[in-house]
Write a protein that holds these residues in place. Structure first.
Motif, PDB file in Angstrom:
ATOM      1  N   VAL A  58      73.325 -27.298 -80.727  1.00  0.00           N
ATOM      2  CA  VAL A  58      74.751 -27.072 -80.484  1.00  0.00           C
ATOM      3  C   VAL A  58      74.953 -25.919 -79.508  1.00  0.00           C
ATOM      4  N   LEU A  59      74.224 -24.817 -79.710  1.00  0.00           N
ATOM      5  CA  LEU A  59      74.341 -23.665 -78.812  1.00  0.00           C
ATOM      6  C   LEU A  59      73.928 -24.036 -77.389  1.00  0.00           C
ATOM      7  N   VAL A  60      72.864 -24.819 -77.252  1.00  0.00           N
ATOM      8  CA  VAL A  60      72.395 -25.220 -75.920  1.00  0.00           C
ATOM      9  C   VAL A  60      73.411 -26.134 -75.253  1.00  0.00           C
ATOM     10  N   ILE A  61      73.964 -27.062 -76.004  1.00  0.00           N
ATOM     11  CA  ILE A  61      74.945 -27.996 -75.441  1.00  0.00           C
ATOM     12  C   ILE A  61      76.182 -27.250 -74.957  1.00  0.00           C
ATOM     13  N   VAL A  62      76.655 -26.302 -75.739  1.00  0.00           N
ATOM     14  CA  VAL A  62      77.826 -25.521 -75.336  1.00  0.00           C
ATOM     15  C   VAL A  62      77.535 -24.733 -74.063  1.00  0.00           C
ATOM     16  N   PHE A  63      76.332 -24.126 -74.009  1.00  0.00           N
ATOM     17  CA  PHE A  63      75.965 -23.380 -72.804  1.00  0.00           C
ATOM     18  C   PHE A  63      75.907 -24.297 -71.592  1.00  0.00           C
ATOM     19  N   LEU A  64      75.270 -25.458 -71.730  1.00  0.00           N
ATOM     20  CA  LEU A  64      75.165 -26.392 -70.610  1.00  0.00           C
ATOM     21  C   LEU A  64      76.533 -26.871 -70.153  1.00  0.00           C
ATOM     22  N   TYR A  65      77.440 -27.042 -71.086  1.00  0.00           N
ATOM     23  CA  TYR A  65      78.789 -27.472 -70.717  1.00  0.00           C
ATOM     24  C   TYR A  65      79.445 -26.457 -69.783  1.00  0.00           C
ATOM     25  N   PHE A  66      79.408 -25.181 -70.179  1.00  0.00           N
ATOM     26  CA  PHE A  66      80.032 -24.161 -69.341  1.00  0.00           C
ATOM     27  C   PHE A  66      79.268 -23.963 -68.032  1.00  0.00           C
ATOM     28  N   TYR A  67      77.943 -24.105 -68.086  1.00  0.00           N
ATOM     29  CA  TYR A  67      77.145 -23.928 -66.882  1.00  0.00           C
ATOM     30  C   TYR A  67      77.434 -25.034 -65.865  1.00  0.00           C
ATOM     31  N   LEU A  68      77.498 -26.264 -66.346  1.00  0.00           N
ATOM     32  CA  LEU A  68      77.708 -27.385 -65.440  1.00  0.00           C
ATOM     33  C   LEU A  68      79.129 -27.421 -64.897  1.00  0.00           C
ATOM     34  N   THR A  69      80.103 -27.018 -65.695  1.00  0.00           N
ATOM     35  CA  THR A  69      81.493 -27.039 -65.226  1.00  0.00           C
ATOM     36  C   THR A  69      81.783 -25.935 -64.212  1.00  0.00           C
ATOM     37  N   THR A  70      80.934 -24.929 -64.108  1.00  0.00           N
ATOM     38  CA  THR A  70      81.150 -23.842 -63.154  1.00  0.00           C
ATOM     39  C   THR A  70      80.094 -23.822 -62.046  1.00  0.00           C
ATOM     40  N   ARG A  71      79.277 -24.853 -61.956  1.00  0.00           N
ATOM     41  CA  ARG A  71      78.154 -24.805 -61.010  1.00  0.00           C
ATOM     42  C   ARG A  71      78.623 -24.799 -59.557  1.00  0.00           C
ATOM     43  N   LEU A  72      79.810 -25.382 -59.275  1.00  0.00           N
ATOM     44  CA  LEU A  72      80.311 -25.385 -57.900  1.00  0.00           C
ATOM     45  C   LEU A  72      80.886 -24.034 -57.507  1.00  0.00           C
ATOM     46  N   ASN A  73      81.299 -23.268 -58.484  1.00  0.00           N
ATOM     47  CA  ASN A  73      81.828 -21.921 -58.234  1.00  0.00           C
ATOM     48  C   ASN A  73      81.277 -20.988 -59.304  1.00  0.00           C
ATOM     49  N   PRO A  74      79.979 -20.717 -59.259  1.00  0.00           N
ATOM     50  CA  PRO A  74      79.344 -19.954 -60.344  1.00  0.00           C
ATOM     51  C   PRO A  74      79.859 -18.533 -60.430  1.00  0.00           C
ATOM     52  N   PRO A  75      80.011 -18.005 -61.644  1.00  0.00           N
ATOM     53  CA  PRO A  75      80.467 -16.614 -61.805  1.00  0.00           C
ATOM     54  C   PRO A  75      79.393 -15.639 -61.328  1.00  0.00           C
ATOM     55  N   LYS A  76      79.840 -14.520 -60.787  1.00  0.00           N
ATOM     56  CA  LYS A  76      78.899 -13.512 -60.297  1.00  0.00           C
ATOM     57  C   LYS A  76      78.251 -12.739 -61.444  1.00  0.00           C
ATOM     58  N   ASP A  77      78.950 -12.632 -62.549  1.00  0.00           N
ATOM     59  CA  ASP A  77      78.439 -11.881 -63.690  1.00  0.00           C
ATOM     60  C   ASP A  77      77.941 -12.854 -64.754  1.00  0.00           C
ATOM     61  N   PRO A  78      76.643 -12.808 -65.109  1.00  0.00           N
ATOM     62  CA  PRO A  78      76.141 -13.715 -66.155  1.00  0.00           C
ATOM     63  C   PRO A  78      76.804 -13.487 -67.512  1.00  0.00           C
ATOM     64  N   LEU A  79      77.499 -12.352 -67.667  1.00  0.00           N
ATOM     65  CA  LEU A  79      78.198 -12.107 -68.920  1.00  0.00           C
ATOM     66  C   LEU A  79      79.280 -13.156 -69.166  1.00  0.00           C
ATOM     67  N   PHE A  80      79.711 -13.837 -68.108  1.00  0.00           N
ATOM     68  CA  PHE A  80      80.706 -14.897 -68.277  1.00  0.00           C
ATOM     69  C   PHE A  80      80.202 -15.956 -69.250  1.00  0.00           C
ATOM     70  N   TYR A  81      78.936 -16.346 -69.109  1.00  0.00           N
ATOM     71  CA  TYR A  81      78.385 -17.373 -69.991  1.00  0.00           C
ATOM     72  C   TYR A  81      78.277 -16.865 -71.427  1.00  0.00           C
ATOM     73  N   VAL A  82      77.981 -15.581 -71.576  1.00  0.00           N
ATOM     74  CA  VAL A  82      77.944 -14.992 -72.917  1.00  0.00           C
ATOM     75  C   VAL A  82      79.332 -15.068 -73.551  1.00  0.00           C
ATOM     76  N   CYS A  83      80.357 -14.684 -72.795  1.00  0.00           N
ATOM     77  CA  CYS A  83      81.720 -14.720 -73.322  1.00  0.00           C
ATOM     78  C   CYS A  83      82.132 -16.141 -73.695  1.00  0.00           C
ATOM     79  N   ALA A  84      81.776 -17.103 -72.847  1.00  0.00           N
ATOM     80  CA  ALA A  84      82.144 -18.492 -73.118  1.00  0.00           C
ATOM     81  C   ALA A  84      81.435 -19.023 -74.359  1.00  0.00           C
TER      82      ALA A  84
END
Length: 391
Positions: A58-84
């Motif tokens: 579940v944790l991996v799927i949630v991470f992949l969801y946010f990663y894939l939805t932002t891949r065209l405009n990736p956040p500069k701070d990796p903390l974004f994925y932590v927050c999501a």
């Protein structure tokens, strides 16, 4: 996050099955949750290792969801994925706490029994409320400030202190408390929520401080003012000294000091320190071995000009102590705590006032350091800030 390990429950809805007379000894009306030895209807999903695997998935799927939805405009701070990612687990924590308190039902019951039963302790419930409300708001604010390219370093330090203090007490309390012999694989789902705030704290400590408009002349003028002529700082020093005395006293109580004053305190004022879940004792020891020297160093920082580390560590410690005191006070009053460990009614106001003042002091200190930092700054710090602006 603290108790966000319940993520495995998301993938395990309604796995209970009706059991035949073969394993219950009578009637199909009895519900089997896959925990009865020899039950022929035991589901694969009820096995402890499978619960861990589902939680990780579940944790991996949630991470992949946010990663894939932002891949065209990736956040500069990796903390974004932590927050999501952690915002998702905040909701699970809040649901878990509300279900234990009877506000909801049918969402987390299976995981509470088969995954991590210690989530039903009053301390864990209060941590879930803090995670589901306070941490969730912090994540939203940090993401918003990321989007607007505004500074959020101080908020990040407060969050890192809050979550790290939360998880250190929680994980250690599980291991050394009465649930230490009942550890299941789902316990390891707590590790990301212990390690990530460590990384976050190091990351924020290393980042450049927020820009300031304070000039060198003001810094030099503030450095010349004695502590005696800074009444607010003097009050904070007195408050820190009182907090250090309280920390030392309760630490010795938790260690089992047999002097009459210490045994009387645990009987008449805070019997919750004797709760076998061990969270309160672990917290008092963390205060004693980590909080006590930090509070002492803050006294030095208020006395000596140019202690730039005060601008960061006061915020970090304020976050840790605020979360810990919230959980400690709430758990000592919560109805799921056995009555003999509740604060006696005759001393309730005294204990509550002492615990509230104990957390107010670091909060006021952090506010003082961040709102008027000139006394703690140096000429070298201004030079480094100006060089970063040029670059």
């Amino acid at each position: 996050m603290t108790n966000s390990t319940e993520t495995a429950a998301v993938g395990l809805p309604y796995l209970q099955t009706f059991c035949s007379a073969d394993c219950t000894g009578g009637g199909r009306a009895l519900i089997c949750e896959g925990q009865r030895p020899g039950c022929p209807h035991t589901s694969q999903a009820t096995r402890p290792l499978v619960i861990l695997e589902i939680g990780v998935a579940v944790l991996v799927i949630v991470f992949l969801y946010f990663y894939l939805t932002t891949r065209l405009n990736p956040p500069k701070d990796p903390l974004f994925y932590v927050c999501a990612e952690f915002s998702f687990t905040c909701i699970i924590d809040l649901v878990s706490a509300m279900e234990y308190d009877g506000y909801l039902s049918g969402f987390m019951e299976f995981y509470q029994k088969a995954g991590e039963p210690y989530l039903g302790t009053s301390y864990a419930i209060m941590m879930c409320y803090w995670d589901g409300i306070a941490h969730f708001i912090m994540y939203l604010v940090m993401v918003r400030r990321m989007a607007k390219k505004k500074p959020y370093r101080n908020l990040g330090l407060f969050w890192a202190g809050s979550l790290l203090g939360n998880m250190v007490v929680f994980v250690a309390g599980i291991v050394v408390g009465k649930y230490g012999l009942e550890l299941r694989p789902a316990f390891w789902l707590n590790m990301p929520f212990l390690l990530v705030p460590m990384w976050g704290a190091v990351s924020f400590f290393r980042r450049p401080r927020d820009p300031t408009t304070i000039g060198l002349s003001k810094i030099e003028r503030k450095h010349k003012v004695s502590l005696l002529w800074r009444p607010l700082d003097m009050l904070l020093v007195l408050g820190l000294c009182a907090a250090m005395a309280f920390t030392l006293f309760r630490g010795l109580v938790a260690l089992g000091c047999q002097q009459p004053a210490f045994t009387s305190y645990i009987t008449k004022y805070e019997p919750y320190l004797n709760d076998p879940v061990a969270y309160p004792k672990v917290m008092m020891l963390c205060y004693l071995f980590y909080g006590f020297p930090l509070l002492g160093s803050f006294v030095y920082g208020l006395w000596t000009p140019g202690c730039t580390w005060m601008l960061d560590w006061t915020v970090f410690v304020a976050g840790a102590m605020t979360q810990c005191q919230w959980a400690h006070i709430g758990a000592s009053l919560h109805p799921r705590t056995m009555a003999r460990y509740h604060i006696p009614s005759s001393s309730k106001m005294t204990v509550l006032l002492a615990n509230l003042l104990y957390v107010v002091v670091p909060l006021l200190l952090a506010k003082r350091c961040t709102s008027d930092p000139a006394f703690f700054m140096t000429a070298a710090m201004l030079k480094s800030n100006s060089e970063r602006k040029v670059n």
